[in-house]
Design a protein around this motif. Sequence first.
Motif, PDB file in Angstrom:
ATOM      1  N   SER A 271       0.822  -1.219   0.000  1.00  0.00           N
ATOM      2  CA  SER A 271       0.000   0.000   0.000  1.00  0.00           C
ATOM      3  C   SER A 271       0.850   1.261   0.000  1.00  0.00           C
ATOM      4  O   SER A 271       0.327   2.373  -0.121  1.00  0.00           O
ATOM      5  CB  SER A 271      -0.893   0.007   1.237  1.00  0.00           C
ATOM      6  OG  SER A 271      -0.091   0.010   2.419  1.00  0.00           O
ATOM      7  N   GLY A 272       2.179   1.094   0.158  1.00  0.00           N
ATOM      8  CA  GLY A 272       3.067   2.238   0.303  1.00  0.00           C
ATOM      9  C   GLY A 272       3.294   2.610   1.746  1.00  0.00           C
ATOM     10  O   GLY A 272       4.171   3.428   2.060  1.00  0.00           O
ATOM     11  N   PRO A 296       0.808   6.067   3.235  1.00  0.00           N
ATOM     12  CA  PRO A 296       1.354   5.901   1.875  1.00  0.00           C
ATOM     13  C   PRO A 296       2.239   7.055   1.435  1.00  0.00           C
ATOM     14  O   PRO A 296       3.155   6.874   0.630  1.00  0.00           O
ATOM     15  CB  PRO A 296       0.098   5.796   1.003  1.00  0.00           C
ATOM     16  CG  PRO A 296      -0.968   5.319   1.929  1.00  0.00           C
ATOM     17  CD  PRO A 296      -0.666   5.941   3.262  1.00  0.00           C
ATOM     18  N   ASP A 297       1.972   8.256   1.968  1.00  0.00           N
ATOM     19  CA  ASP A 297       2.790   9.425   1.616  1.00  0.00           C
ATOM     20  C   ASP A 297       3.984   9.588   2.543  1.00  0.00           C
ATOM     21  O   ASP A 297       4.685  10.592   2.503  1.00  0.00           O
ATOM     22  CB  ASP A 297       1.934  10.687   1.637  1.00  0.00           C
ATOM     23  CG  ASP A 297       1.305  10.957   3.006  1.00  0.00           C
ATOM     24  OD1 ASP A 297       1.447  10.084   3.911  1.00  0.00           O
ATOM     25  OD2 ASP A 297       0.670  12.007   3.172  1.00  0.00           O
ATOM     26  N   LYS A 298       4.196   8.588   3.398  1.00  0.00           N
ATOM     27  CA  LYS A 298       5.331   8.516   4.331  1.00  0.00           C
ATOM     28  C   LYS A 298       5.253   9.564   5.437  1.00  0.00           C
ATOM     29  O   LYS A 298       6.261   9.939   6.027  1.00  0.00           O
ATOM     30  CB  LYS A 298       6.673   8.647   3.584  1.00  0.00           C
ATOM     31  CG  LYS A 298       6.858   7.628   2.455  1.00  0.00           C
ATOM     32  CD  LYS A 298       6.740   6.207   2.935  1.00  0.00           C
ATOM     33  CE  LYS A 298       7.064   5.183   1.857  1.00  0.00           C
ATOM     34  NZ  LYS A 298       6.027   5.067   0.825  1.00  0.00           N
ATOM     35  N   THR A 299       4.047  10.023   5.749  1.00  0.00           N
ATOM     36  CA  THR A 299       3.851  10.891   6.910  1.00  0.00           C
ATOM     37  C   THR A 299       3.461  10.025   8.106  1.00  0.00           C
ATOM     38  O   THR A 299       2.858   8.965   7.959  1.00  0.00           O
ATOM     39  CB  THR A 299       2.760  11.935   6.661  1.00  0.00           C
ATOM     40  OG1 THR A 299       1.531  11.276   6.323  1.00  0.00           O
ATOM     41  CG2 THR A 299       3.173  12.875   5.529  1.00  0.00           C
ATOM     42  N   TYR A 332      13.509   6.447   6.479  1.00  0.00           N
ATOM     43  CA  TYR A 332      12.566   7.565   6.566  1.00  0.00           C
ATOM     44  C   TYR A 332      12.672   8.314   7.897  1.00  0.00           C
ATOM     45  O   TYR A 332      11.710   8.943   8.356  1.00  0.00           O
ATOM     46  CB  TYR A 332      11.125   7.082   6.347  1.00  0.00           C
ATOM     47  CG  TYR A 332      10.902   6.459   5.001  1.00  0.00           C
ATOM     48  CD1 TYR A 332      10.860   7.238   3.845  1.00  0.00           C
ATOM     49  CD2 TYR A 332      10.755   5.084   4.872  1.00  0.00           C
ATOM     50  CE1 TYR A 332      10.666   6.667   2.598  1.00  0.00           C
ATOM     51  CE2 TYR A 332      10.560   4.493   3.624  1.00  0.00           C
ATOM     52  CZ  TYR A 332      10.524   5.290   2.492  1.00  0.00           C
ATOM     53  OH  TYR A 332      10.335   4.722   1.255  1.00  0.00           O
ATOM     54  N   GLY A 333      13.836   8.218   8.528  1.00  0.00           N
ATOM     55  CA  GLY A 333      14.050   8.945   9.778  1.00  0.00           C
ATOM     56  C   GLY A 333      13.347   8.344  10.977  1.00  0.00           C
ATOM     57  O   GLY A 333      13.265   8.981  12.036  1.00  0.00           O
TER      58      GLY A 333
END
Length: 342
Positions: A271-272, A296-299, A332-333
């Motif tokens: 799904s990301g 999915p937007d990596k937030t 992604y930190g």
Amino acid sequence: MARSFKGKIHTRRLPHVPRVRVEDGRSRLESELLYLAPIVDDVYRALRETRVAIDNDSPLDVERLDGLVGEMASGVERNPDALMWLSRLKRTDQYTYDHAVNVSVHAMVFARFVGLSARQVRQLGLAGLLQDIGKIQIDYAILSKAGPLDEHEFEHVKAHVRNTLKLLKAREDFDSEVLGIIAAHHERYDGTGYPRGLEGLLIPLPAEMSGIVDTYCAMTRERVYRGAVSSQKAMETLNQLRNTQFRDTLVDQFLQCIGLYPIGTLVELNSGEVGVVIQQNQVRRLQPRVLVLLGPDKTLERFPRTLDLLMRPETPAGEPYRIVQALPPNAYGIDPDDLYLA
């Protein structure tokens, strides 16, 4: 609850050993974490005291370490996931101690998985804690060198096996089988290891198991000369060493034991979304429970949810969730150790 373990010392031991449930033969993860946390803290203290003893040329308190290993081995028998979690949550910024605990825990879990006796599980755990103490006598400038070692420097580092054995043999009653594991944990199946260049079945089984664990744990941890890789990448590397550095059957067994996605592994879903594996599935290793941390937007997800991939939950697109890939630590930190939830 598990978040509270990171960076904190749990000095208060719980009086009762966690009970094993009849339905699955395991103790509850939460109870096991609370029970084992102060024991793991004591292991770190004992390792630091061991270093001080070596620096001061004082006797080593091996009985204490052996007793602590015995307590951890019992925890592995009740619920190996708990100790695997704690080996991550209790990490410090000191590679030597972290690596020793990590190797000890993984070696015991591996030994239990392949069906070794309780005595052999404990021996592998103690060997894992002590196999590198001889590095204390190696020039720190070489151990902390950021680039590759030259031939002379590598020969100097290899002496840590001899140093370790000398320190432990000073105790007349030290377990000879543990010494055998330590002596051969850098030997390799194709004869390219050290210090004796043993090959094939001349390498004791526990020593070869310890070598596999040592290699895996080193690859998945940040070192001065090389970054950490994901568990999946480390397993792929081990797979490439089949029947060269390690015999293929042992590599297969280790892969089945740890799985591609051990507890604490950051994973990207189809799904990301990005999550962290919080529980292994003993039947289907590729379908663990995952705590979703990023959308999915990596937030960052404000309210993380848990997905049990065995139950085949569906993505918004209507297809079953699956893991696309494992991610290296801190992708992604994210520091997954800060985000564990029980």
